[in-house]
Design an enzyme around this catalytic site. Structure first.
Site, PDB file in Angstrom:
ATOM      1  CB  ALA A   9      -0.918  -0.005   1.220  1.00 63.21           C
ATOM      2  CB  CYS A  90      -3.767  -5.702   5.365  1.00 66.22           C
ATOM      3  SG  CYS A  90      -3.252  -4.042   5.849  1.00 66.22           S
ATOM      4  N   GLY A 191       7.473 -13.036   3.605  1.00 63.40           N
ATOM      5  CA  GLY A 191       7.902 -12.638   4.941  1.00 63.40           C
ATOM      6  C   GLY A 191       9.400 -12.677   5.152  1.00 63.40           C
ATOM      7  N   GLY A 213       8.727  -8.093  -0.414  1.00 62.76           N
ATOM      8  CA  GLY A 213       8.027  -6.841  -0.181  1.00 62.76           C
ATOM      9  C   GLY A 213       8.961  -5.682   0.066  1.00 62.76           C
TER      10      GLY A 213
END
Length: 314
Positions: A9, A90, A191, A213
């Site tokens: 996001a 999330c 992760g 990420g």
């Protein structure tokens, strides 16, 4: 092993996704797209689903807690995405207070219904992204796996942490390995993959692909590095060149939004560049002398010219 860019996001918009694709990502994901926003006609929500030419394969991630909203959203997602993904992981309050994101982990049956609503309203493959459970003493991943497989998902993305850990703490790779062993669909691991060692550790669980990420935010070519391949466009570029390329894609994307949504409010070139780029620019210089001073400067930029001047001065 395939490597994917995680939905981030505020970050994984089209310009950044294109950088990551050039940096070796096999698949990228949009930012979280609100199903309720689409259902209620929120125009900026649609901007999140726009792509740039040359991006490579992209999946669209939706979030929500209402079956009708997600059914509508599944129909409204533009053609060209290779996958629709439901976010059930999330942990941010603004998402969970709506009963979405990680809040869904507490109700696998609802996850099943939401996935079914999506599946029944699209011909695009549907997947689920979730976590191991609310907290270490309350794993829910196997119930979620069963719900997802029963709903007919194409794959399951597992962030190998619990909701209570937010984005920190150790990942539970042993539990992830159990999920892989029991699953009938491909499992994507997510992760704390930040380098070759952590990627190797996750690969040992047997996952079909690895999702990266935050580590990509300051190194869009990390995907090529993890695959031990050279990216033709990014691998040898320095921070200045990556910034310039990112700015070019950013301005191309803004122009696309202006052309496609002439009635929507799109910030000026200066406003758009300064708001979007100050969150990215300093990251490309992390670890270099003067990074803290650079961050302070970027917090004050207001024009595209100022951004270029800062880049050139580094």
């Amino acid at each position: 092993m395939k490597f994917y860019l995680a939905p981030l996001a505020g970050f994984s918009d089209a310009p950044f996704r294109k950088l990551c694709f050039e940096g070796g990502a096999d698949l990228t994901y949009t930012e979280m797209v609100s199903a309720a926003g689409l259902a209620h006609g929120n125009r900026p929500t649609r901007h999140l689903m726009e792509k740039l030419e040359g991006e490579g394969p992209v999946a669209c991630q939706l979030f929500g807690s209402n079956e009708r909203d997600l059914a509508f959203a599944a129909r409204e997602v533009p053609e060209g995405f290779v996958e629709l993904n439901l976010n059930a992981g999330c942990p941010m309050t603004k998402v969970t207070r709506e009963g979405a994101g990680a809040k869904l982990i507490e109700d696998p049956e609802k996850v099943y219904r939401l996935l079914k609503a999506m599946k029944e309203n699209t011909s695009t493959p549907v997947s689920l992204k979730t976590r191991l459970g609310p907290r270490p003493d309350k794993p829910r991943i196997f119930e979620l796996l069963n719900a997802a497989e029963s709903a007919g998902v194409s794959s399951l993305i597992v962030h190998a942490r619990f909701t209570s850990q937010m984005h920190g703490g150790a990942t539970d790779l042993e539990l992830l390995r159990e999920v892989v062993e029991k699953a009938k669909v491909p499992i994507v691991g997510n992760g704390s993959v930040v380098d070759a060692r952590t990627a190797s550790e996750m690969a040992k669980t047997g996952v079909a692909a690895i999702m990266v990420g935050r580590a990509a935010l300051n190194d869009p070519a990390i995907f090529s590095r993890l695959k031990n391949e050279e990216s033709e466009l990014l691998f040898e570029l320095d921070a200045k060149d990556i910034c310039r390329r990112h700015l070019r894609y950013l301005l191309e994307f803004r122009e696309k939004l202006v052309d496609k949504y002439p009635l929507d409010h799109i910030p000026s070139v200066d406003g758009y560049a300064s708001v979007k780029m100050h969150t990215h620019l300093f990251r490309y210089f992390n670890g270099r002398p003067g990074a803290a001073a650079l961050r302070a400067k970027l917090n004050l930029v207001r024009t595209l010219r100022e951004i270029y001047d800062i880049i050139i001065s580094q």
